[in-house]
Write a protein that holds these residues in place. Structure first.
Motif, short mmCIF file in Angstrom:
data_model
loop_
_atom_site.label_atom_id
_atom_site.label_comp_id
_atom_site.label_asym_id
_atom_site.label_seq_id
_atom_site.Cartn_x
_atom_site.Cartn_y
_atom_site.Cartn_z
N LEU A 148 42.99 38.96 48.91
CA LEU A 148 44.01 39.88 48.39
C LEU A 148 43.75 40.14 46.90
O LEU A 148 43.50 39.21 46.14
CB LEU A 148 45.41 39.29 48.57
N GLU A 149 43.84 41.38 46.52
CA GLU A 149 43.61 41.74 45.12
C GLU A 149 44.94 41.80 44.37
O GLU A 149 46.01 41.84 44.98
CB GLU A 149 42.89 43.09 45.06
N HIS A 168 53.03 44.34 41.31
CA HIS A 168 52.20 43.61 40.34
C HIS A 168 51.90 42.18 40.79
O HIS A 168 51.69 41.29 39.97
CB HIS A 168 52.90 43.56 38.99
N ALA A 169 51.86 41.94 42.08
CA ALA A 169 51.61 40.59 42.58
C ALA A 169 50.23 40.11 42.16
O ALA A 169 49.26 40.86 42.15
CB ALA A 169 51.72 40.56 44.10
N THR A 189 51.66 32.42 53.93
CA THR A 189 51.92 33.73 53.34
C THR A 189 51.71 33.65 51.83
O THR A 189 51.94 32.61 51.21
CB THR A 189 53.36 34.19 53.63
N PRO A 190 51.28 34.76 51.24
CA PRO A 190 51.10 34.78 49.78
C PRO A 190 52.43 34.94 49.07
O PRO A 190 53.39 35.47 49.63
CB PRO A 190 50.22 36.02 49.57
N SER A 199 54.16 36.34 45.29
CA SER A 199 53.82 37.31 44.24
C SER A 199 53.31 36.64 42.96
O SER A 199 52.69 37.29 42.14
CB SER A 199 55.01 38.21 43.93
N GLU A 200 53.57 35.33 42.81
CA GLU A 200 53.10 34.59 41.63
C GLU A 200 51.68 34.08 41.79
O GLU A 200 51.19 33.31 40.96
CB GLU A 200 54.03 33.40 41.33
N GLY A 201 50.99 34.45 42.88
CA GLY A 201 49.63 33.98 43.12
C GLY A 201 49.60 32.65 43.84
O GLY A 201 48.60 31.94 43.81
N GLY A 202 50.67 32.32 44.51
CA GLY A 202 50.75 31.07 45.26
C GLY A 202 50.70 31.30 46.76
O GLY A 202 50.48 32.42 47.23
#
Length: 195
Positions: A80-81, A88-89, A118-119, A121-124
């Motif tokens: 995921l980019e 803005h995730a 699941t991803p 939005s904070e990159g976790g």
């Protein structure tokens, strides 16, 4: 006779056969229910496996299957980019995926049901197991200790804290074991949700 064989490349001399128990010339001491397909492995030893595991009914999970599932899902999340949510995730870092893999490898065993990954939005990454009202969640956020939240079958709070706090890892392992046993007992075909 319905027996299929395949050799595993790069694993030494390993052959697996798939068929009904009566299709095998020398059946194992373990018996499978009538009509159940079995996998019979022939090898001196596979990594993490004792020589007594020659006959295994389909539907029985292995730690390797779980590890492969988790690894595959983490690779998908790593791809995921930035902005994957249309906003803005953050993308998922390799450090987070390594942490998820290591901790799940420590908390799970061959009887563990697969988590939903699941991803955030904070990159976790959020890992989640659910069965009715019962659930176990572990949230991995960059730069923080993983957060564990679990609710019992009756909806009461079971765990609420960070891994690393006294007893949280052992409690999470027990909660996952309990949830997994209930899922296996009530829905032996649960893996179909993850195909």
């Amino acid at each position: 006779m319905n027996v299929w064989s395949a050799s595993a490349a790069g694993v030494g001399r390993c052959t697996s056969s798939l068929g009904l128990p009566q299709d095998f010339a020398r059946p194992s001491r373990r018996s499978a229910p009538a009509g159940m397909w079995v996998i019979r492995k022939f090898a001196s030893h596979l990594a993490g496996e004792s020589a007594s595991h020659f006959l295994q009914p389909l539907g029985v999970s292995t730690k390797l299957e779980l590890q492969m599932y988790i690894s595959s899902k983490l690779q998908e999340l790593r791809s995921l980019e930035v902005g994957w949510d249309g906003g803005h995730a953050d993308s998922i870092s390799q450090g987070v995926t390594h942490q998820v893999y290591r901790i799940l490898d420590h908390l799970t065993d061959s009887r563990s049901v697969y988590p939903f990954l699941t991803p955030t939005s904070e990159g976790g990454v959020l890992t989640e197991w659910r069965a009715g009202k019962e659930r176990l969640e572990i949230e991995f956020t960059p730069g923080e200790a993983p957060y564990v939240y679990a609710v019992n079958v009756d909806g009461s709070l079971r765990i609420d804290g960070h891994l690393g706090e006294k007893g949280i890892a052992a409690d999470a392992r027990r909660a996952l074991k309990d949830l997994s046993l209930r899922v296996w007992a009530s829905n032996p075909a649960w893996k179909r949700l993850f195909v």
